[in-house]
Structures are given as C-alpha cells and as structure tokens.
Design an enzyme around this catalytic site. Structure first.
Site, PDB file in Angstrom:
ATOM      1  N   HIS A 318      42.735  38.088  36.830  1.00 40.53           N
ATOM      2  CA  HIS A 318      42.142  39.364  37.046  1.00 40.53           C
ATOM      3  C   HIS A 318      40.935  39.278  37.960  1.00 40.53           C
ATOM      4  CE1 HIS A 318      40.565  43.479  36.352  1.00 40.53           C
ATOM      5  NE2 HIS A 318      42.006  43.849  35.988  1.00 40.53           N
ATOM      6  N   ASP A 373      49.639  43.782  32.589  1.00 38.89           N
ATOM      7  CA  ASP A 373      51.363  43.773  33.156  1.00 38.89           C
ATOM      8  C   ASP A 373      52.110  42.580  32.446  1.00 38.89           C
ATOM      9  OD1 ASP A 373      50.819  45.764  34.813  1.00 38.89           O
ATOM     10  OD2 ASP A 373      49.809  44.649  36.168  1.00 38.89           O
TER      11      ASP A 373
HETATM   12  N1  HAX Z   1      48.677  32.651  40.007  1.00 42.77           N
HETATM   13  C1  HAX Z   1      48.329  31.868  40.991  1.00 42.77           C
HETATM   14  N2  HAX Z   1      47.238  31.962  41.701  1.00 42.77           N
HETATM   15  C2  HAX Z   1      46.370  32.875  41.284  1.00 42.77           C
HETATM   16  C3  HAX Z   1      46.585  33.712  40.174  1.00 42.77           C
HETATM   17  C4  HAX Z   1      47.732  33.786  39.468  1.00 42.77           C
HETATM   18  N3  HAX Z   1      48.120  34.500  38.414  1.00 42.77           N
HETATM   19  N4  HAX Z   1      45.445  34.631  40.102  1.00 42.77           N
HETATM   20  C5  HAX Z   1      44.727  33.997  40.721  1.00 42.77           C
HETATM   21  N5  HAX Z   1      45.136  33.174  41.523  1.00 42.77           N
HETATM   22  C6  HAX Z   1      44.512  32.435  42.855  1.00 42.77           C
HETATM   23  C7  HAX Z   1      44.174  33.555  43.969  1.00 42.77           C
HETATM   24  O1  HAX Z   1      45.602  33.607  44.412  1.00 42.77           O
HETATM   25  C8  HAX Z   1      43.142  32.899  44.745  1.00 42.77           C
HETATM   26  O2  HAX Z   1      43.926  31.552  45.385  1.00 42.77           O
HETATM   27  P1  HAX Z   1      43.430  31.536  47.050  1.00 42.77           P
HETATM   28  O3  HAX Z   1      41.875  30.996  46.867  1.00 42.77           O
HETATM   29  O4  HAX Z   1      44.269  30.117  47.342  1.00 42.77           O
HETATM   30  O5  HAX Z   1      43.545  32.635  47.803  1.00 42.77           O
HETATM   31  C9  HAX Z   1      42.576  32.192  43.624  1.00 42.77           C
HETATM   32  O6  HAX Z   1      43.433  31.938  42.367  1.00 42.77           O
HETATM   33  C10 HAX Z   1      41.092  32.614  43.268  1.00 42.77           C
HETATM   34  O7  HAX Z   1      41.546  34.068  42.903  1.00 42.77           O
HETATM   35  P2  HAX Z   1      40.530  34.741  41.636  1.00 42.77           P
HETATM   36  O8  HAX Z   1      39.237  34.928  42.512  1.00 42.77           O
HETATM   37  O9  HAX Z   1      40.870  34.286  40.407  1.00 42.77           O
HETATM   38  O10 HAX Z   1      41.365  36.182  41.614  1.00 42.77           O
HETATM   39  P3  HAX Z   1      41.264  37.533  42.618  1.00 42.77           P
HETATM   40  O11 HAX Z   1      39.984  38.331  42.087  1.00 42.77           O
HETATM   41  O12 HAX Z   1      41.169  37.067  44.165  1.00 42.77           O
HETATM   42  O13 HAX Z   1      42.857  38.171  42.225  1.00 42.77           O
HETATM   43  C11 HAX Z   1      44.407  38.904  41.022  1.00 42.77           C
HETATM   44  C12 HAX Z   1      42.917  39.026  41.125  1.00 42.77           C
HETATM   45  C13 HAX Z   1      44.531  39.614  39.954  1.00 42.77           C
HETATM   46  C14 HAX Z   1      44.985  39.753  42.321  1.00 42.77           C
HETATM   47  C15 HAX Z   1      44.991  37.699  40.884  1.00 42.77           C
HETATM   48  O14 HAX Z   1      44.631  37.033  39.578  1.00 42.77           O
HETATM   49  C16 HAX Z   1      46.546  37.661  40.850  1.00 42.77           C
HETATM   50  O15 HAX Z   1      47.049  37.629  41.942  1.00 42.77           O
HETATM   51  N6  HAX Z   1      47.440  37.774  39.590  1.00 42.77           N
HETATM   52  C17 HAX Z   1      48.893  37.779  39.587  1.00 42.77           C
HETATM   53  C18 HAX Z   1      49.275  39.169  40.079  1.00 42.77           C
HETATM   54  C19 HAX Z   1      49.000  40.086  38.841  1.00 42.77           C
HETATM   55  O16 HAX Z   1      49.029  39.863  37.805  1.00 42.77           O
HETATM   56  N7  HAX Z   1      48.334  41.258  39.217  1.00 42.77           N
HETATM   57  C20 HAX Z   1      47.845  42.316  38.284  1.00 42.77           C
HETATM   58  C21 HAX Z   1      46.468  42.472  37.827  1.00 42.77           C
HETATM   59  C22 HAX Z   1      46.057  43.652  37.035  1.00 42.77           C
HETATM   60  C23 HAX Z   1      46.367  44.814  37.641  1.00 42.77           C
HETATM   61  O17 HAX Z   1      45.709  45.135  38.637  1.00 42.77           O
HETATM   62  N8  HAX Z   1      47.274  45.729  36.995  1.00 42.77           N
HETATM   63  O18 HAX Z   1      47.756  46.642  37.778  1.00 42.77           O
END
Ligand code: HAX
Length: 434
Positions: A318, A373
């Site tokens: 998140h 989710d």
């Molecule tokens: N799986 C793999 N890699 C992940 C990850 C996951 N679940 N969550 C974060 N990362 C990665 C990011 O892609 C990023 O990689 P890069 O540096 O190579 O680009 C790194 O870890 C740092 O990211 P972060 O700072 O921890 O997370 P962000 O704030 O950038 O992103 C997200 C938050 C929710 C988009 C991210 O955790 C993600 O992609 N999760 C999976 C998709 C998901 O479940 N989305 C729903 C979120 C809740 C929501 O809005 N619901 O509607």
C-alpha cells in the site's frame, strides 16, 4: 427540500466560518515540506488537500469521521437481525459528520429508493457495447451516459450563484448513488446471465436490493454486501479514485463525469482492479499446482515466479498503510464466522502467512501486508459470484458514497479549481548545481 438536505444545509455556514477562521489565523503557517524524492515518487505522503470524510493512518488504518471499522460495526445501525453496518449509515456519517439514528438511516434508504429509476437510454448504451466488454468499461460508459440527468448541468446553464452550487451537486450525488446498484446489476446480468434481468425490490435496503438484483437472494450474501459497501466507501482524499473524482469536479464538471473519471482510475490494476487480479492469481496458483490447498513452500515458489516475471503480488502492499489493512481484517472475520471451511479462504489465510516474508525479503517493498483487495474476492466466490472481472464494479458502487460526499462538501464550501505546480528536471538540476 428533503429532511436530509435541510439538515445538511444547516451545516454549511458553520463549516465555512470554521475554514475562514483557520485561514485567517493560520493561513501562512507551514504544514509540510516537499522533497525532490516526492516530486518523482508519486507525491507520496505530500499533504496537499483537505478531505473531511475519512483519514488514513499508516499504522492503524482508516477512520471515517474519527471512527474505526470495528467501532462502526458496533455503532452504525444494522438491518433487522443483521450484524453488519448499513452503508446508508456510513454515508450519513460522512455527509453529516455525526452518527445516524435508526430513523436517519431508514430515511436515507427510502430517499435512495425513491430516486432509483435509471433512464432507459443508459441500458441502451450498455447494450450497444460488445458483450465481452470489461464490466468497468460498461460501468464508466453508463455513468457518463447518465449525465443527461445532471441537475448541476441544468442549473449551471440557467445561471446560479456560487453559494447555490452545492444544491444541484447534492441532487446529482444522491441520484447517482441511488441508481448505481441498478446499473451495476444490469451489467452483471447482461454479461454473465444472458440478459436475464431482475427487477428491483424497493422494500429492501440499498445493499439488500443490490444483492437481489444481482441474483443473490440469501441473507448472508446481503450481509456481506452491507459490510462490503461500507468498508470500500472511502480511503481519504489522495487515492486515485477519490483524487481523480475531486480533481475533475474542481473544474465544475458535473458529478456524473467527475465520478466516471474516478471509476476510470479505480479500473487500474494497482488500485481497485487488484480485487479481480487477486482471484485470477489465486486460481492460477491452484491450477498450476493441480488443485487442493497448496503448501507454504508451494505458495512461496509461486510468489517467486510471479516476482521474477516482473509482476506484483496483487492484494499486498500500500502507498500509505504500513500494517495489515483493517478492511482486510473485517473481511477475514466475516469469513471466519460464515465460511471457515471454504477452500479458497484456507488458501488466502496461508498466503497471508507466506507473502509478507517474501515481499520483505525483496528489500524494497515498504508495506508487505495485505490490503482490502486480498480478501474481497474469496468472500464473493463463496456465495457464487465467481465472475471476478465484475468485482471492481462492486468496489465502484461503494466508492461513490465517499467521493460524491466529498464533492458535495467541496461545492458547499466554495472549493477552488485544483492547479498544483510542476517543475522540470532541468530546473531542478539548475537549482542544485548552483
Ligand atoms: N508485489 C511486488 N512488488 C511490490 C508490491 C507487491 N505487492 N508492492 C510494492 N512492490 C514494489 C513496487 O512495485 C516498487 O518496485 P520498484 O521500486 O521496482 O518500482 C517497490 O516495491 C516499492 O514500492 P512501495 O513504495 O512499497 O509501494 P508503492 O507506494 O509504490 O505502491 C502499491 C503501492 C499498492 C501500488 C503496490 O504495493 C502494489 O503494486 N501492490 C499490488 C497491487 C495492489 O494490491 N493494489 C491495491 C492497493 C490498494 C488499493 O488501492 N485498493 O484499491
């Protein structure tokens, strides 16, 4: 004027006075600083707007007008003999800033039931799309098509003062919320049930009627819908669906087009579409491993393959939260109560034990814990709503409660058009190379 609207109207001037006083006494005070990393990093953590309806704490999770989800499960009115909060109640709380009585909630429910008629051309627009169109595309198109009904558009064309903006905005918000379940159910029945549509039952509450129109007439599923519609309704102002709605609305765009913009954002796999991606991922894992409940080692291997392929593990991580999402926990408790022996629930529970360690080991994921989710799909699957491409539409119906309340408040308090500044890499280089 209906009673809810009258009560809301009485809250406007005190809210304006409160903001004026804050601005006049503290308008020049600094509340944050901006780092270069935030400019390139999706503005993470940058305080940049006011959102009254809810506030997200990284450790504790969401509070709606100060109340946590467990508090709301206790304090918001329930359906007779039900245990889950009615979303009519959370809407009232977000709009009014105070807990509703049973009577307040009944009035919201009746109010929405009176407004629930969807104009026929909206169904024609949906029917004109190819049958295999993703449900979120159908949903967005239908919301846009419903703009013909916008009271705000009519009033603006006629001419009104800024102080009057909130009134047709309120009408549009209430009409939209009232009609979305019918639109969503129509998309579902058209796409997956051969156009076999089910007429609304106006005697039911908003979520109960939605469950009925989807074709799930059982008490437990209705309870699930009440919980689902309550917990997905709002997540403060900066998430993509809330911010997109707010941003577009700030240009005085009507609530229909503003909300459609929010839904287009919700349809992204990093945001609301993650709920369908979770189920796709879980079923993919089951398939690959030949069925049954995978062991922890097998789950770990599957996660590593996902990551190696450059994909994210859906339902985990998140942008703000740093702990297990309380919306996940609320859904887990529902599953423990109603479906403890469900196979997919057992897999979800095991995934919860394995994934955080794997994401932590990557050394880059800031929050390895599950979000909302990660759990919603398994509950829906249990009751037979297995067409997971539809799940984000359910999320969207719920999200309307928060984001539309916010734009009503924004119009009531005279919110300006949003126009943040931007810079260029060249300018940043110049600044630091001096
Ligand atoms: N799986 C793999 N890699 C992940 C990850 C996951 N679940 N969550 C974060 N990362 C990665 C990011 O892609 C990023 O990689 P890069 O540096 O190579 O680009 C790194 O870890 C740092 O990211 P972060 O700072 O921890 O997370 P962000 O704030 O950038 O992103 C997200 C938050 C929710 C988009 C991210 O955790 C993600 O992609 N999760 C999976 C998709 C998901 O479940 N989305 C729903 C979120 C809740 C929501 O809005 N619901 O509607």
């Amino acid at each position: 004027m209906d009673r809810l609207k009258e009560k809301f109207a009485a809250k406007i001037q005190p809210a304006i006075d409160e903001r004026r006083a804050l601005l006049s006494d503290h308008g020049d005070e600094v509340v944050g600083e901006i780092k270069v990393s935030q400019l390139y990093g999706g503005m993470r953590g940058m305080l940049s707007m006011v959102c009254e309806t809810s506030k997200l704490d990284p450790e504790e999770g969401i509070r709606f007008r100060g109340y946590s989800i467990p508090e709301l499960q206790e304090k918001l009115p329930h359906y007779p003999e039900g245990a889950e909060p009615l979303p009519e109640g959370i809407f009232y709380l977000m709009l009014m800033g105070e807990l509703p009585t049973e009577d307040d909630v009944r009035r919201v429910s009746n109010n929405w039931a009176r407004r629930a008629i969807v104009p026929p051309h909206v169904f024609k627009v949906i029917d004109a799309l190819p049958e295999n169109t993703h449900p979120m595309t159908q949903f967005s198109a239908a919301i846009t098509a419903m703009r013909t009904e916008s009271e705000f558009v009519k009033a603006y064309r006629k001419g009104m003062t800024k102080q009057e903006y909130w009134e047709p905005t309120y009408e549009d918000a209430m009409n939209l919320i009232a009609r979305l379940p019918r639109v969503a159910a129509y998309i579902y029945r058209r796409t997956y049930h051969n156009n076999d549509h089910i007429e609304p039952d106006p005697k039911l509450d908003w979520s109960g009627n939605f469950a009925h129109m989807l074709g799930f007439d059982n008490d437990e599923f209705r309870e699930l819908m009440r919980l689902y519609m309550t917990i997905h309704s709002d997540h403060e102002g900066g998430n993509v669906s809330a911010h997109a709605t707010h941003l577009v609305s700030s240009a005085l765009t009507d609530p229909y087009l503003s909300f459609a913009a929010g839904m287009n954002g919700l349809a992204g796999p990093l945001h609301g579409l993650a709920n369908q991606e979770v189920v796709r991922w879980l079923l993919g894992m089951k398939d690959e491993l030949g069925g049954g409940t995978p062991s922890k080692d097998q789950i770990a291997e599957y996660c590593k393959t996902t990551l190696k392929a450059g994909k994210v593990i859906p339902g985990f991580g998140h942008a703000v939260l740093r702990k297990t999402d309380p919306r996940y926990t609320a859904q887990r408790e529902f599953a423990q109560k109603h479906m403890p022996e469900n196979d997919l629930f057992k897999i979800v529970s095991r995934v919860y034990e394995v994934v955080p360690g794997i994401l932590t080991a990557t050394g880059k994921v800031k929050n390895p814990w599950p979000n909302v989710d990660a759990h919603s799909g398994v509950l829906l699957m249990n009751y037979g709503l297995v067409e997971y491409d539809f799940y984000t539409v359910l999320f969207g119906v719920s999200r309307a409660l928060g984001v539309l309340t916010n734009i009503v408040w924004d119009r009531a308090t005279g919110g300006p058009i949003e126009r943040p500044g931007s810079t260029t890499t060249e300018l940043l280089k110049e600044r630091f190379n001096k």
